[in-house]
Design a protein around this motif. Structure first.
Motif, PDB file in Angstrom:
ATOM      1  N   LYS A   1      -6.892  -8.593 -23.651  1.00 22.13           N
ATOM      2  CA  LYS A   1      -5.558  -8.158 -23.877  1.00 22.13           C
ATOM      3  C   LYS A   1      -4.972  -8.702 -25.011  1.00 22.13           C
ATOM      4  CE  LYS A   1      -4.089  -9.321 -19.969  1.00 22.13           C
ATOM      5  NZ  LYS A   1      -2.880  -9.480 -18.637  1.00 22.13           N
ATOM      6  N   TYR A   2      -5.476  -9.872 -25.391  1.00 23.33           N
ATOM      7  CA  TYR A   2      -4.633 -10.647 -26.829  1.00 23.33           C
ATOM      8  C   TYR A   2      -5.809 -10.684 -27.808  1.00 23.33           C
ATOM      9  CZ  TYR A   2      -1.813 -11.427 -22.344  1.00 23.33           C
ATOM     10  OH  TYR A   2      -1.032 -11.280 -21.388  1.00 23.33           O
TER      11      TYR A   2
ATOM     12  N   THR B   1      -6.015 -13.734 -31.260  1.00 23.57           N
ATOM     13  CA  THR B   1      -5.812 -14.976 -30.864  1.00 23.57           C
ATOM     14  C   THR B   1      -6.649 -15.201 -29.541  1.00 23.57           C
ATOM     15  OG1 THR B   1      -4.114 -14.291 -29.159  1.00 23.57           O
ATOM     16  CG2 THR B   1      -3.207 -15.135 -31.151  1.00 23.57           C
TER      17      THR B   1
ATOM     18  N   GLU C   1      -6.814 -15.284 -20.342  1.00 22.74           N
ATOM     19  CA  GLU C   1      -6.847 -15.850 -21.799  1.00 22.74           C
ATOM     20  C   GLU C   1      -8.165 -16.606 -21.803  1.00 22.74           C
ATOM     21  OE1 GLU C   1      -3.331 -18.412 -21.936  1.00 22.74           O
ATOM     22  OE2 GLU C   1      -2.039 -16.483 -22.830  1.00 22.74           O
TER      23      GLU C   1
END
Length: 510
Positions: free
Chosen positions: A376-377, A380, A480
């Motif tokens: 999703k990120y 980063t 993450e």
């Protein structure tokens, strides 16, 4: 470990599963009641030939190029000891303990058939070693796979003589100490016995048997991974309908298509022809054809291994009923060498197509709306970007390893042994490819599970829902970035877990 009943050998056909139980799970063995008479009768005929001073290869002659050199009965014992010591030319790291145990089991199974002329007491010593956990340290390299696996099998025989090196209860010891600690009396070899212990294909066959067993389980997981990926990429279900596969009736293709249908039954993620697209890329649409071809290959390899595991492969062979000693070539590893090269190619292809499916899952241009690299990120976080790199690396390595070993031959023993199989090299390469392929399919399973979370795991089919749940028991959703190599290890461990495999069979019918 729970104490189990020993596996009886000698009364029927040894199976791949029995090899796995003895090699990996410490099962003990016992010899069938019929074995002793056969082995003893063969030995009695050898002793008759020795008493008559007959010139027989390996009994009263040297070996290889020295087959025309007569050896007196007085020197026969020294001949056997020198044979083992001189042939123990193995190089490199030792085989894992499970491979050494499989080698011992297969050598016992060949000797007890009564064509080798060995004393029953020598066979009993090897059984005792296997049951008490004396594991010879057998170097991986040094066999040409033609006069049998001479060098590695000599390292097994060394320990039987109280020489060489062995493991006992996890401790590396010299052979004599290991035998003493296990309470086993080393053997003193008589005529023919050294040759009977080392002339055979048991090393390549043991490595191949374990690798084939693993590959058969991997093929099921490859179907699971393919089904999960196809669903999360909203694949076209009609490609797996039986009509297509009934008119090209390769057994493997039909079975894989059936597996995909079972796995994706009641899926709300699969699409119909023309709904999103008319047809999928080959790595999705052609899963039955590609996986099925590997499945057919694995069945062929399995059948060849069963024959070899239950064959007599030393030389010369003693035929007591006909009162014949025949010097032939059953030790030549070509049947297994070709099968091992086939195993390498078949399993490399399972990994090859799996990596292409991984690429489709992580590539936003191909994934039909899934986030780039399944994170999703992005930016980063890298998500599964380097997981695909790792899979690609393993697939590329497999391509090098899959180059056939059996097309090579180097003459040996002054050109007396002028064609060799390289079957043991082929088996070792195949085992590496199988291990690499497990990791590639594991990565696909994790990518597929991650994609399912984005698509909605509640829309998965009956079978893929089970696959997803098993993966999530081991590895959580990647929200993450985290260290991922441990995730891969957990997934591979799950794939090899016997309880999970048993549940797969019972739940999914694969």
């Amino acid at each position: 470990m729970i104490k189990t009943a020993p596996i009886t050998i000698g009364g029927g056909k040894l199976t791949l599963q029995e090899v796995v139980l003895v090699a990996r799970h410490g099962y003990e063995i016992e010899l069938d009641a019929s074995v002793k008479a056969k082995v003893t009768k063969s030995r009695q005929y050898v002793e008759k030939l020795l008493a008559e001073k007959k010139v027989v290869y390996g009994l009263t002659t040297g070996f290889g190029k020295f087959s025309d050199t007569y050896i007196s009965s007085e020197d026969a014992k020294m001949l056997q000891v020198n044979l083992i010591r001189s042939h123990a030319c193995g190089i490199g790291d030792p085989f894992p303990a499970e491979v050494a145990r499989a080698i011992m089991l297969l050598r016992i199974n060949a000797l007890i058939q009564g064509y080798s002329g060995i004393r029953y007491s020598v066979v009993e010593t090897m059984v005792e070693m296997l049951n008490k956990g004396v594991v010879p340290l057998i170097p991986e390299k040094g066999s040409l796979g033609a006069s049998g696996d001479l060098a590695p099998l000599s390292h097994l025989a060394l320990v039987m003589m109280g020489e060489g090196e062995a493991l006992f209860r996890g401790e590396k010891l010299d052979g004599k100490t290991a035998m003493d600690k296990a309470g086993i009396v080393p053997v003193s070899l008589e005529a023919k016995e050294g040759l009977a212990l080392i002339n055979g294909t048991q090393v390549m066959t043991a490595v191949g048997a374990l690798a084939c067993w693993d590959a058969l389980q991997l093929a099921k997981w490859a179907d699971c991974a393919a089904a999960l990926t196809t669903e999360t990429l909203q694949g076209v279900r009609q490609a797996f309908d039986p009509e297509t596969h009934d008119i090209r009736p390769h057994a493997g293709q039909q079975q894989v298509a059936s597996n995909i249908r079972k796995l994706t039954q009641d899926s709300r993620l699969m699409t119909n022809q023309g709904e999103l697209r008319v047809q999928d890329a080959y790595s999705l649409r052609c899963v039955p054809q590609v996986h099925g071809a590997s499945a057919d290959a694995l069945q062929y390899i399995h059948d060849k291994l069963l024959i070899e595991m239950n064959s007599v492969t030393d030389n010369p062979l003693i035929f007591t009923e006909q009162e014949k000693v025949i010097s032939g070539g059953n030790f030549h590893g070509q049947p297994i060498a070709l099968a091992m090269d086939f195993l390498s190619i078949a399993v490399a292809e399972l990994a090859n197509i799996s990596e292409r499916r991984i690429e489709r899952l992580v590539n936003p241009q191909l994934s039909g709306g899934l986030p780039p690299f399944l994170t999703k990120y992005g930016g980063t976080n890298s998500g599964f970007m380097i997981a695909q790199y790792a899979a690609a690396s393993l697939v590329s390595e497999n391509k090098s390893l899959a180059h056939p070993a059996s097309v090579d031959s180097i003459p040996s023993s002054a050109n007396q042994e002028d064609h060799v199989s390289m079957g043991t090299i082929g088996a070792r390469k195949a085992a590496k490819i199988v291990e690499n392929a497990y990791n590639v399919v594991a990565i696909e399973l994790l990518c597929g599970s991650q994609a399912a979370d984005y698509r909605g795991a509640d829309g998965l089919g009956k079978g893929t829902a089970w696959v997803y749940a098993e993966c999530r028991k081991q590895v959580p959703f990647l929200d993450e970035d985290r260290v991922m190599y441990t995730d891969f290890r957990k997934a591979v461990h799950m794939m090899k877990d016997e309880a999970v495999l048993k549940d797969m069979t019972e739940t999914l019918g694969l």
